[in-house]
Enzyme design. Structure first.
Site, PDB file in Angstrom:
ATOM      1  N   CYS A 190       0.831  -1.198   0.000  1.00 13.17           N
ATOM      2  CA  CYS A 190       0.000   0.000   0.000  1.00 13.17           C
ATOM      3  C   CYS A 190       0.869   1.253   0.000  1.00 13.17           C
ATOM      4  CB  CYS A 190      -0.919  -0.010   1.224  1.00 13.17           C
ATOM      5  SG  CYS A 190      -1.903   1.483   1.357  1.00 13.17           S
ATOM      6  N   CYS A 229      -0.531   4.148   2.172  1.00 13.77           N
ATOM      7  CA  CYS A 229      -0.340   3.980   3.618  1.00 13.77           C
ATOM      8  C   CYS A 229       1.120   4.233   3.996  1.00 13.77           C
ATOM      9  CB  CYS A 229      -0.673   2.558   4.054  1.00 13.77           C
ATOM     10  SG  CYS A 229      -2.131   1.856   3.304  1.00 13.77           S
ATOM     11  N   ASP A 230       2.050   3.705   3.209  1.00 12.47           N
ATOM     12  CA  ASP A 230       3.438   3.641   3.658  1.00 12.47           C
ATOM     13  C   ASP A 230       4.398   4.564   2.905  1.00 12.47           C
ATOM     14  OD1 ASP A 230       2.647   1.718   5.481  1.00 12.47           O
ATOM     15  OD2 ASP A 230       2.910   0.094   4.038  1.00 12.47           O
TER      16      ASP A 230
END
Ligand code: NAP
Length: 335
Positions: free
Chosen positions: A140, A143-144
């Site tokens: 992701c 997200c990261d």
């Protein structure tokens, strides 16, 4: 009407709150069916972690989380209930009404079910990948990505997701290397052109990742050039894997027919071989997996479920409590 266990029998219960499930909820609620969506994580499914969405008709540019929220609110406006945090682990579609069981011991009952459970990211299955998941190995970018500011990262894959998310990662990373096992990409030409002209993106084609190295964080990946057979280490801060998805069908056991890749078989009305059970979105075999196709599936599945309930009522009498006149007026005016 309660959205937990108890005596409630829902007209339509939708498993999965991604675009397919939320579109199904909208159409089902607008057909005046009591409708419950069970979503184990957050609404939006795979697009909840998609950075930019610019191919949903009528919305030139939005983010995955924003579009997800809009879809959920739209379904709720027409009376659908969305229950977040309910993970379906088992079903019994042989019962009437059908029963749906969650990980925390709840039982839900419904006369029709729409499966919109989507798919989960496919993993590489190489040494180090699992151990370093969340420590530099990610599925992701949204997200990261921010954790990799000014550091080199690689994206594995040659499809739309690899290119989309690779482009997104250039906001943060010092360099993004797209590693792909073939020379040809299956991503859209527009995305390939964008990546080719982005100075931060490099390509390693005909190359596979054989190992992820590091302890507590990713230090490098070991790759193999499939043409020369050369094996070497590539120093990296992070590895983003975008090599497709695996349909989420584990909770359905033998009750639902799947194809050789695990996708649920349906006809053009989204009906499975099991009466009263319909499917929408990435969990079914379809030629294109997009938000717009998932939403279209959801609308078809909801209206097929509605017809099924009409037939059931014709044979058995009303299968749900009548809505009050006041509520009916509200629904009319909401339209
Ligand atoms: P995809 O289109 O199936 O592409 C998967 C890629 O991963 C392919 O390039 C494939 O290589 C590679 N691959 C598969 N298994 C691999 C393995 N074990 N090791 C190394 N590489 C492997 O999947 P996706 O990119 O996740 O996209 C899924 C669907 O979502 C697609 O229909 C896509 O159009 C859609 N999507 C659209 C957008 C957008 O329009 N903005 C964004 C994201 C996703 P080969 O090519 O050699 O098979």
């Amino acid at each position: 009407m309660e959205s937990s266990n108890g005596d409630t029998i829902w007209d339509v219960l939708i498993i999965g709150g991604g675009p397919a499930g939320l579109a199904a909820a909208l159409y089902s609620a607008r057909a005046l069916r009591s409708t419950l969506v069970l979503e184990r994580e957050m609404p939006g499914g795979q697009i909840a972690t998609t950075s930019e969405v610019e191919d949903y008709p009528g919305i030139a540019m939005t983010t995955g989380p924003e579009l997800s929220l809009l879809m959920m609110q739209h379904a709720q406006k027409f009376g659908a209930e969305v229950s977040i945090g309910d993970e379906v682990v088992k079903v019994d579609f042989t019962k009437r009404p059908k029963e749906i069981y969650t990980s925390d011991g709840k039982t839900f009952r419904a006369n029709a079910v729409i499966i919109a459970t989507g798919a989960a990211p496919r993993t590489l299955g190489v040494p180090g990948e699992d151990a370093l998941r969340g420590q530099g190995v990610s599925y992701c970018a949204v997200c990261d990505g921010p954790f990799f500011r000014d550091r080199p990262v690689a994206v594995v894959g040659g499809g739309d997701a690899a290119f989309d998310e690779g482009l997104y990662l250039t906001k943060y990373a010092s360099k993004v290397i797209i590693i792909h096992r073939r020379d040809e990409f299956r991503a859209q030409k527009l995305l390939i052109d964008r990546a080719r002209t982005n100075p931060k993106i490099e390509f390693l084609t005909s190359t596979v990742v054989e190992k992820v190295n590091g302890r507590g964080s990713v230090q490098s990946v070991t790759v193999r050039d499939l043409k020369s057979n050369e094996v070497y280490d590539l120093p990296l801060g992070g590895l983003f894997v975008y090599i497709g998805n695996i349909p989420n069908t584990g909770m359905f056991g033998d009750g639902i027919e799947v194809d050789e890749n695990g996708y649920i078989r349906v006809d053009e009305t989204m009906a499975t071989g099991c009466p009263g059970v319909y499917v929408a979105g990435d969990v079914r075999k379809n030629p294109l997996k997009q938000v717009v196709t998932a939403a279209a599936d959801g609308s078809i599945a909801a209206l097929t479920a509605d017809k099924y309930l009409d037939n059931l009522e014709a044979v058995m009498g009303p299968v749900h409590a009548e809505r009050g006149a006041e509520e009916a007026v509200h629904w009319e005016t909401a339209y």
